[in-house]
Design a protein around this motif. Sequence first.
Motif, PDB file in Angstrom:
ATOM      1  N   LYS A 148       0.854  -1.178   0.000  1.00  0.00           N
ATOM      2  CA  LYS A 148       0.000   0.000   0.000  1.00  0.00           C
ATOM      3  C   LYS A 148       0.896   1.235   0.000  1.00  0.00           C
ATOM      4  CE  LYS A 148      -3.710  -2.164   2.736  1.00  0.00           C
ATOM      5  NZ  LYS A 148      -4.464  -2.103   4.015  1.00  0.00           N
ATOM      6  N   ILE A 149       0.449   2.288  -0.667  1.00  0.00           N
ATOM      7  CA  ILE A 149       1.189   3.545  -0.685  1.00  0.00           C
ATOM      8  C   ILE A 149       0.714   4.396   0.485  1.00  0.00           C
ATOM      9  CG2 ILE A 149       1.880   5.543  -2.043  1.00  0.00           C
ATOM     10  CD1 ILE A 149       2.625   2.755  -3.209  1.00  0.00           C
ATOM     11  N   MET A 150       1.609   4.646   1.426  1.00  0.00           N
ATOM     12  CA  MET A 150       1.250   5.416   2.614  1.00  0.00           C
ATOM     13  C   MET A 150       1.547   6.912   2.444  1.00  0.00           C
ATOM     14  SD  MET A 150       0.114   2.855   4.076  1.00  0.00           S
ATOM     15  CE  MET A 150      -0.466   3.668   5.556  1.00  0.00           C
ATOM     16  N   ASN A 151       2.561   7.218   1.619  1.00  0.00           N
ATOM     17  CA  ASN A 151       2.955   8.617   1.458  1.00  0.00           C
ATOM     18  C   ASN A 151       3.843   8.741   0.221  1.00  0.00           C
ATOM     19  OD1 ASN A 151       3.133  11.309   2.055  1.00  0.00           O
ATOM     20  ND2 ASN A 151       4.555  11.085   3.764  1.00  0.00           N
ATOM     21  N   ARG A 152       3.750   9.865  -0.485  1.00  0.00           N
ATOM     22  CA  ARG A 152       4.682  10.131  -1.579  1.00  0.00           C
ATOM     23  C   ARG A 152       4.850  11.637  -1.736  1.00  0.00           C
ATOM     24  NH1 ARG A 152       1.395   6.522  -5.774  1.00  0.00           N
ATOM     25  NH2 ARG A 152      -0.699   7.228  -5.325  1.00  0.00           N
ATOM     26  N   TYR A 153       6.079  12.053  -1.965  1.00  0.00           N
ATOM     27  CA  TYR A 153       6.383  13.482  -2.050  1.00  0.00           C
ATOM     28  C   TYR A 153       7.781  13.649  -2.651  1.00  0.00           C
ATOM     29  CZ  TYR A 153       8.868  12.276   2.266  1.00  0.00           C
ATOM     30  OH  TYR A 153       9.685  11.676   3.192  1.00  0.00           O
ATOM     31  N   SER A 154       8.115  14.871  -3.021  1.00  0.00           N
ATOM     32  CA  SER A 154       9.420  15.170  -3.610  1.00  0.00           C
ATOM     33  C   SER A 154      10.128  16.251  -2.811  1.00  0.00           C
ATOM     34  CB  SER A 154       9.264  15.626  -5.063  1.00  0.00           C
ATOM     35  OG  SER A 154       8.725  14.593  -5.864  1.00  0.00           O
ATOM     36  N   LEU A 155      11.461  16.206  -2.819  1.00  0.00           N
ATOM     37  CA  LEU A 155      12.283  17.179  -2.109  1.00  0.00           C
ATOM     38  C   LEU A 155      13.475  17.562  -2.977  1.00  0.00           C
ATOM     39  CD1 LEU A 155      12.456  15.437   1.403  1.00  0.00           C
ATOM     40  CD2 LEU A 155      11.099  17.475   0.846  1.00  0.00           C
ATOM     41  N   THR A 180      12.422  11.790  -5.125  1.00  0.00           N
ATOM     42  CA  THR A 180      11.011  11.475  -4.937  1.00  0.00           C
ATOM     43  C   THR A 180      10.921  10.288  -3.998  1.00  0.00           C
ATOM     44  OG1 THR A 180      10.414  12.298  -7.125  1.00  0.00           O
ATOM     45  CG2 THR A 180       8.893  10.764  -6.089  1.00  0.00           C
ATOM     46  N   ILE A 181      10.184  10.466  -2.912  1.00  0.00           N
ATOM     47  CA  ILE A 181      10.084   9.446  -1.872  1.00  0.00           C
ATOM     48  C   ILE A 181       8.708   8.804  -1.902  1.00  0.00           C
ATOM     49  CG2 ILE A 181      10.152   8.987   0.618  1.00  0.00           C
ATOM     50  CD1 ILE A 181      11.838  12.099  -0.484  1.00  0.00           C
ATOM     51  N   THR A 182       8.681   7.480  -1.879  1.00  0.00           N
ATOM     52  CA  THR A 182       7.429   6.741  -1.741  1.00  0.00           C
ATOM     53  C   THR A 182       7.558   5.852  -0.513  1.00  0.00           C
ATOM     54  OG1 THR A 182       7.204   6.660  -4.157  1.00  0.00           O
ATOM     55  CG2 THR A 182       5.775   5.202  -2.860  1.00  0.00           C
ATOM     56  N   GLU A 183       6.633   6.000   0.433  1.00  0.00           N
ATOM     57  CA  GLU A 183       6.625   5.126   1.605  1.00  0.00           C
ATOM     58  C   GLU A 183       5.591   4.025   1.390  1.00  0.00           C
ATOM     59  OE1 GLU A 183       8.022   6.429   5.667  1.00  0.00           O
ATOM     60  OE2 GLU A 183       6.715   8.094   5.093  1.00  0.00           O
ATOM     61  N   LEU A 184       6.068   2.800   1.447  1.00  0.00           N
ATOM     62  CA  LEU A 184       5.242   1.626   1.211  1.00  0.00           C
ATOM     63  C   LEU A 184       4.959   0.904   2.525  1.00  0.00           C
ATOM     64  CD1 LEU A 184       7.422   0.219  -1.718  1.00  0.00           C
ATOM     65  CD2 LEU A 184       5.455   1.722  -1.937  1.00  0.00           C
ATOM     66  N   HIS A 186       3.908  -3.060   3.810  1.00  0.00           N
ATOM     67  CA  HIS A 186       3.650  -4.463   3.522  1.00  0.00           C
ATOM     68  C   HIS A 186       3.622  -5.222   4.838  1.00  0.00           C
ATOM     69  CE1 HIS A 186       3.879  -8.399   1.511  1.00  0.00           C
ATOM     70  NE2 HIS A 186       4.722  -8.731   2.466  1.00  0.00           N
ATOM     71  N   ASP A 187       2.510  -5.883   5.111  1.00  0.00           N
ATOM     72  CA  ASP A 187       2.385  -6.665   6.342  1.00  0.00           C
ATOM     73  C   ASP A 187       2.752  -5.830   7.572  1.00  0.00           C
ATOM     74  OD1 ASP A 187       1.749  -8.927   7.794  1.00  0.00           O
ATOM     75  OD2 ASP A 187       3.759  -9.797   7.625  1.00  0.00           O
ATOM     76  N   TRP A 188       2.272  -4.582   7.595  1.00  0.00           N
ATOM     77  CA  TRP A 188       2.467  -3.638   8.693  1.00  0.00           C
ATOM     78  C   TRP A 188       3.910  -3.173   8.846  1.00  0.00           C
ATOM     79  CZ3 TRP A 188      -2.209  -2.111   9.879  1.00  0.00           C
ATOM     80  CH2 TRP A 188      -3.263  -3.033   9.784  1.00  0.00           C
ATOM     81  N   LYS A 189       4.741  -3.452   7.865  1.00  0.00           N
ATOM     82  CA  LYS A 189       6.126  -2.980   7.880  1.00  0.00           C
ATOM     83  C   LYS A 189       6.266  -1.837   6.872  1.00  0.00           C
ATOM     84  CE  LYS A 189       7.820  -6.454  10.467  1.00  0.00           C
ATOM     85  NZ  LYS A 189       6.773  -7.464  10.344  1.00  0.00           N
ATOM     86  N   SER A 190       7.038  -0.818   7.249  1.00  0.00           N
ATOM     87  CA  SER A 190       7.262   0.330   6.365  1.00  0.00           C
ATOM     88  C   SER A 190       8.556   0.181   5.582  1.00  0.00           C
ATOM     89  CB  SER A 190       7.331   1.625   7.177  1.00  0.00           C
ATOM     90  OG  SER A 190       6.074   1.947   7.728  1.00  0.00           O
ATOM     91  N   ILE A 191       8.509   0.582   4.324  1.00  0.00           N
ATOM     92  CA  ILE A 191       9.674   0.582   3.441  1.00  0.00           C
ATOM     93  C   ILE A 191       9.688   1.933   2.723  1.00  0.00           C
ATOM     94  CG2 ILE A 191      10.843  -0.525   1.496  1.00  0.00           C
ATOM     95  CD1 ILE A 191       8.893  -2.968   2.124  1.00  0.00           C
ATOM     96  N   ALA A 192      10.795   2.651   2.818  1.00  0.00           N
ATOM     97  CA  ALA A 192      10.929   3.911   2.086  1.00  0.00           C
ATOM     98  C   ALA A 192      11.715   3.650   0.810  1.00  0.00           C
ATOM     99  CB  ALA A 192      11.632   4.959   2.935  1.00  0.00           C
ATOM    100  N   MET A 193      11.167   4.101  -0.305  1.00  0.00           N
ATOM    101  CA  MET A 193      11.814   3.945  -1.609  1.00  0.00           C
ATOM    102  C   MET A 193      12.153   5.357  -2.100  1.00  0.00           C
ATOM    103  SD  MET A 193      10.213   1.918  -4.859  1.00  0.00           S
ATOM    104  CE  MET A 193      11.024   1.783  -6.443  1.00  0.00           C
ATOM    105  N   VAL A 194      13.452   5.687  -2.082  1.00  0.00           N
ATOM    106  CA  VAL A 194      13.907   7.032  -2.426  1.00  0.00           C
ATOM    107  C   VAL A 194      14.536   6.991  -3.812  1.00  0.00           C
ATOM    108  CG1 VAL A 194      15.302   8.994  -1.704  1.00  0.00           C
ATOM    109  CG2 VAL A 194      14.363   7.427   0.029  1.00  0.00           C
ATOM    110  N   LYS A 195      13.923   7.688  -4.748  1.00  0.00           N
ATOM    111  CA  LYS A 195      14.409   7.725  -6.128  1.00  0.00           C
ATOM    112  C   LYS A 195      15.160   9.045  -6.319  1.00  0.00           C
ATOM    113  CE  LYS A 195      10.069   7.059  -6.707  1.00  0.00           C
ATOM    114  NZ  LYS A 195       9.821   6.504  -5.355  1.00  0.00           N
ATOM    115  N   VAL A 196      16.474   8.959  -6.489  1.00  0.00           N
ATOM    116  CA  VAL A 196      17.345  10.128  -6.459  1.00  0.00           C
ATOM    117  C   VAL A 196      17.676  10.592  -7.868  1.00  0.00           C
ATOM    118  CG1 VAL A 196      19.511  11.078  -5.572  1.00  0.00           C
ATOM    119  CG2 VAL A 196      18.355   9.228  -4.327  1.00  0.00           C
ATOM    120  N   GLY A 197      17.441  11.858  -8.161  1.00  0.00           N
ATOM    121  CA  GLY A 197      17.766  12.425  -9.459  1.00  0.00           C
ATOM    122  C   GLY A 197      19.260  12.495  -9.668  1.00  0.00           C
TER     123      GLY A 197
END
Length: 259
Positions: A148-155, A180-184, A186-197
């Motif tokens: 599930k996507i919990m949060n997404r934003y750019s910095l 651009t950060i997407t917080e995922l 899965h099974d109540w665990k958080s994973i941050a996926m940071v896509k760096v320009g």
Amino acid sequence: MKQKLYRTLIELTNGPFTANLIKKFTHSKLSRRLIKSYATFYRINLDEMLDDINSYENLHTFFTRKLKENIRVIDQNEDSIVSPVDGVLEDIGKIDGNSVIYVKNKTYSISEMLGSSDRARKYAEGTYMILYLSPAHYHRIHSPINAKIMNRYSLGSKSYPVNRLGIKYGDSTLSKNFRTITELEHDWKSIAMVKVGAMFINSVEIINHDLEWKKGEEVAYFSFGSTVVLLFEKNSFQLNEDFSVPSEVRVGQALGKII
């Protein structure tokens, strides 16, 4: 001295004018003439590409090329974390209690990377993983797990090199570049996926805005060589034992599992 010289040269060449010039050229028909030499120089596997090399209108469309369906095998273990990109597993390690990581003898703040000490706190004493994409790699980004996507934003506003020289001499590129950060979840665990320009171009393009992602589905692409950083909570991720650093990885390849 080398670090100071490197940063000075990058600052002199990394501005809106240069970025727009590169973008304009790679999107132009003129750049089409470079596609075949680019493919040859970087030894790109043409048999994997969805389209014929002669069909691309410019260097940008070739760089962001798609692959043939099912050319990448997606690991189907429910709790496996698969590589979201073709690239190099450059580093993996522990995030310390102050939400700091150490990469190539440099310190990076997870709070700065995520833009908030509150966001970073959940990953304290967890695991980080850095995946680097060179200009030779396939540059589309896929979901590492069903989530599930919990949060997404750019910095950030500028992008500096994220290759080995950029990591060694740059000024905290992983946590200061446009990202651009997407917080995922899965099974109540958080994973941050940071896509760096990457250098010159804030090159992350999100194409999947759904509230849930399926493992292996395409979610974004880079318009330039770049990096993905994965962050896991404490005691939530176990790396596959057969990996060393650095290692070449492909989309869908199991990196480890959620525990």
